[in-house]
Design a protein around this motif. Structure first.
Motif, PDB file in Angstrom:
ATOM      1  N   PHE A 149       0.109  -5.423  -3.674  1.00  0.00           N
ATOM      2  CA  PHE A 149      -0.364  -4.806  -2.443  1.00  0.00           C
ATOM      3  C   PHE A 149       0.831  -4.631  -1.519  1.00  0.00           C
ATOM      4  O   PHE A 149       1.891  -5.220  -1.740  1.00  0.00           O
ATOM      5  N   ARG A 150       0.660  -3.831  -0.479  1.00  0.00           N
ATOM      6  CA  ARG A 150       1.738  -3.677   0.489  1.00  0.00           C
ATOM      7  C   ARG A 150       1.159  -3.490   1.876  1.00  0.00           C
ATOM      8  O   ARG A 150       0.026  -3.046   2.045  1.00  0.00           O
ATOM      9  N   GLN A 151       1.987  -3.837   2.856  1.00  0.00           N
ATOM     10  CA  GLN A 151       1.598  -3.662   4.248  1.00  0.00           C
ATOM     11  C   GLN A 151       2.783  -3.104   5.013  1.00  0.00           C
ATOM     12  O   GLN A 151       3.812  -3.770   5.157  1.00  0.00           O
ATOM     13  N   LYS A 189       0.295  -1.105  10.015  1.00  0.00           N
ATOM     14  CA  LYS A 189      -0.792  -0.618   9.167  1.00  0.00           C
ATOM     15  C   LYS A 189      -1.474  -1.784   8.452  1.00  0.00           C
ATOM     16  O   LYS A 189      -0.953  -2.886   8.380  1.00  0.00           O
ATOM     17  N   GLU A 190      -2.624  -1.486   7.903  1.00  0.00           N
ATOM     18  CA  GLU A 190      -3.349  -2.503   7.158  1.00  0.00           C
ATOM     19  C   GLU A 190      -2.771  -2.619   5.750  1.00  0.00           C
ATOM     20  O   GLU A 190      -2.155  -1.696   5.229  1.00  0.00           O
ATOM     21  N   ARG A 191      -3.030  -3.767   5.157  1.00  0.00           N
ATOM     22  CA  ARG A 191      -2.612  -3.979   3.777  1.00  0.00           C
ATOM     23  C   ARG A 191      -3.340  -3.001   2.869  1.00  0.00           C
ATOM     24  O   ARG A 191      -4.532  -2.752   3.051  1.00  0.00           O
ATOM     25  N   GLU A 192      -2.625  -2.481   1.876  1.00  0.00           N
ATOM     26  CA  GLU A 192      -3.243  -1.552   0.951  1.00  0.00           C
ATOM     27  C   GLU A 192      -2.902  -1.917  -0.497  1.00  0.00           C
ATOM     28  O   GLU A 192      -1.853  -2.488  -0.780  1.00  0.00           O
ATOM     29  N   PHE A 193      -3.824  -1.563  -1.365  1.00  0.00           N
ATOM     30  CA  PHE A 193      -3.644  -1.777  -2.785  1.00  0.00           C
ATOM     31  C   PHE A 193      -2.560  -0.845  -3.322  1.00  0.00           C
ATOM     32  O   PHE A 193      -2.463   0.315  -2.919  1.00  0.00           O
ATOM     33  N   VAL A 194      -1.745  -1.360  -4.256  1.00  0.00           N
ATOM     34  CA  VAL A 194      -0.706  -0.554  -4.889  1.00  0.00           C
ATOM     35  C   VAL A 194      -0.967  -0.413  -6.397  1.00  0.00           C
ATOM     36  O   VAL A 194      -1.041   0.690  -6.928  1.00  0.00           O
ATOM     37  N   THR A 233      -2.744   3.141  -7.064  1.00  0.00           N
ATOM     38  CA  THR A 233      -3.164   4.004  -5.982  1.00  0.00           C
ATOM     39  C   THR A 233      -2.499   5.366  -6.169  1.00  0.00           C
ATOM     40  O   THR A 233      -1.410   5.473  -6.755  1.00  0.00           O
ATOM     41  N   SER A 275      -0.864   7.432  -4.402  1.00  0.00           N
ATOM     42  CA  SER A 275       0.437   7.749  -3.824  1.00  0.00           C
ATOM     43  C   SER A 275       1.613   7.223  -4.644  1.00  0.00           C
ATOM     44  O   SER A 275       2.753   7.639  -4.420  1.00  0.00           O
TER      45      SER A 275
END
Length: 124
Positions: free
Chosen positions: A37-39, A43-48, A61, A63
């Motif tokens: 995951f990354r943040q 911004k909010e944490r997002e799945f990678v 994801t 992107s």
């Protein structure tokens, strides 16, 4: 007690590559799905990316598809994230996480253990 330690972050120019590693201890690594995951700042944490525990299934994801690759070495209790063609928008703290769920979970709430993160900065 499970511990996850990320490494490999740093500063890279756009178009460059980095390889993140996450070393796990305290559990039977092959019993867990692993995710990244990354943040980004503000911004909010997002799945990678995620990889299931066996007969590995992977999911990314949108992107990062075609640019990032998740892999694992169960003998070394380590999961990797190879990041190519990096973009400034990839700048974030990257976290690895471990899940007891079967399959390849994409929700943060499905993960049981988290590392402290490693910073990736991509300059334009």
């Amino acid at each position: 007690q499970v511990q996850l330690v990320e490494s490999g972050g740093g500063l890279v120019q756009a178009g460059g590559s980095l390889r993140l590693s996450c070393a796990a201890s305290g559990g039977i690594f092959s019993n867990y799905a692993m995710g990244w995951f990354r943040q980004a700042p503000g911004k909010e944490r997002e799945f990678v990316a995620t990889m299931s525990r066996s007969a590995p299934n992977t999911y990314y994801t949108d992107s990062v598809k075609g640019r990032f690759t998740i892999s694992r070495d169960n003998a070394k209790n380590t999961v990797f994230l190879q990041m190519n063609s990096l973009k400034p928008e990839d700048t974030a703290v990257y976290y690895c996480a471990m899940s007891v769920y079967s399959g390849a979970p994409i929700l943060g709430s499905d993960y049981n253990y988290w590392g402290k993160g490693t910073l990736v900065t991509v300059s334009s």
